[in-house]
Design a protein around this motif. Sequence first.
Motif, PDB file in Angstrom:
ATOM      1  N   ASP A  22       0.825  -1.202   0.000  1.00 40.48           N
ATOM      2  CA  ASP A  22       0.000   0.000   0.000  1.00 40.48           C
ATOM      3  C   ASP A  22       0.864   1.258   0.000  1.00 40.48           C
ATOM      4  O   ASP A  22       0.528   2.246  -0.643  1.00 40.48           O
ATOM      5  N   ASP A  23       1.987   1.215   0.713  1.00 37.58           N
ATOM      6  CA  ASP A  23       2.890   2.359   0.738  1.00 37.58           C
ATOM      7  C   ASP A  23       3.489   2.611  -0.638  1.00 37.58           C
ATOM      8  O   ASP A  23       3.622   3.756  -1.069  1.00 37.58           O
ATOM      9  N   VAL A  24       3.840   1.553  -1.352  1.00 33.87           N
ATOM     10  CA  VAL A  24       4.399   1.693  -2.695  1.00 33.87           C
ATOM     11  C   VAL A  24       3.365   2.291  -3.637  1.00 33.87           C
ATOM     12  O   VAL A  24       3.657   3.214  -4.408  1.00 33.87           O
ATOM     13  N   ILE A  25       2.161   1.806  -3.571  1.00 33.61           N
ATOM     14  CA  ILE A  25       1.089   2.309  -4.431  1.00 33.61           C
ATOM     15  C   ILE A  25       0.805   3.772  -4.120  1.00 33.61           C
ATOM     16  O   ILE A  25       0.640   4.596  -5.026  1.00 33.61           O
ATOM     17  N   ALA A  26       0.769   4.122  -2.857  1.00 37.26           N
ATOM     18  CA  ALA A  26       0.522   5.511  -2.478  1.00 37.26           C
ATOM     19  C   ALA A  26       1.642   6.423  -2.965  1.00 37.26           C
ATOM     20  O   ALA A  26       1.394   7.530  -3.454  1.00 37.26           O
ATOM     21  N   MET A  27       2.871   5.967  -2.868  1.00 35.73           N
ATOM     22  CA  MET A  27       4.007   6.779  -3.326  1.00 35.73           C
ATOM     23  C   MET A  27       3.948   6.991  -4.833  1.00 35.73           C
ATOM     24  O   MET A  27       4.206   8.099  -5.325  1.00 35.73           O
ATOM     25  N   GLN A  28       3.611   5.960  -5.588  1.00 35.91           N
ATOM     26  CA  GLN A  28       3.483   6.099  -7.038  1.00 35.91           C
ATOM     27  C   GLN A  28       2.370   7.075  -7.388  1.00 35.91           C
ATOM     28  O   GLN A  28       2.511   7.873  -8.317  1.00 35.91           O
ATOM     29  N   ALA A  29       1.275   7.021  -6.662  1.00 39.73           N
ATOM     30  CA  ALA A  29       0.179   7.949  -6.917  1.00 39.73           C
ATOM     31  C   ALA A  29       0.607   9.386  -6.633  1.00 39.73           C
ATOM     32  O   ALA A  29       0.292  10.293  -7.412  1.00 39.73           O
ATOM     33  N   VAL A  30       1.337   9.599  -5.557  1.00 41.45           N
ATOM     34  CA  VAL A  30       1.794  10.951  -5.216  1.00 41.45           C
ATOM     35  C   VAL A  30       2.746  11.469  -6.288  1.00 41.45           C
ATOM     36  O   VAL A  30       2.653  12.627  -6.711  1.00 41.45           O
ATOM     37  N   VAL A  31       3.651  10.621  -6.781  1.00 40.27           N
ATOM     38  CA  VAL A  31       4.586  11.047  -7.821  1.00 40.27           C
ATOM     39  C   VAL A  31       3.837  11.407  -9.099  1.00 40.27           C
ATOM     40  O   VAL A  31       4.129  12.428  -9.732  1.00 40.27           O
TER      41      VAL A  31
END
Length: 78
Positions: A22-31
């Motif tokens: 979930d952290d990886v997905i959230a980081m990709q969304a923020v980028v």
Amino acid sequence: MDETDEYIIRADSPAAKRQKYDDVIAMQAVVCITAVLGLAILNLTYPELCGELFGMIKRFSQNSSELFPNPIDLLSSL
């Protein structure tokens, strides 16, 4: 059992692994959102530069060759 043993057990749990994904997905969304906002602001302030940048992005996305060759493919072709 002290606190560190309990933490190690929790870090290996399936819930902890799901949280990492979930952290990886959230980081990709923020980028991605930051990139889109940056391009939108750039388009409003410097439309010529943004047009050139969009052209470069379009060329890179339409090109079927990879920017960095896959080392596994290189080794398998030997």
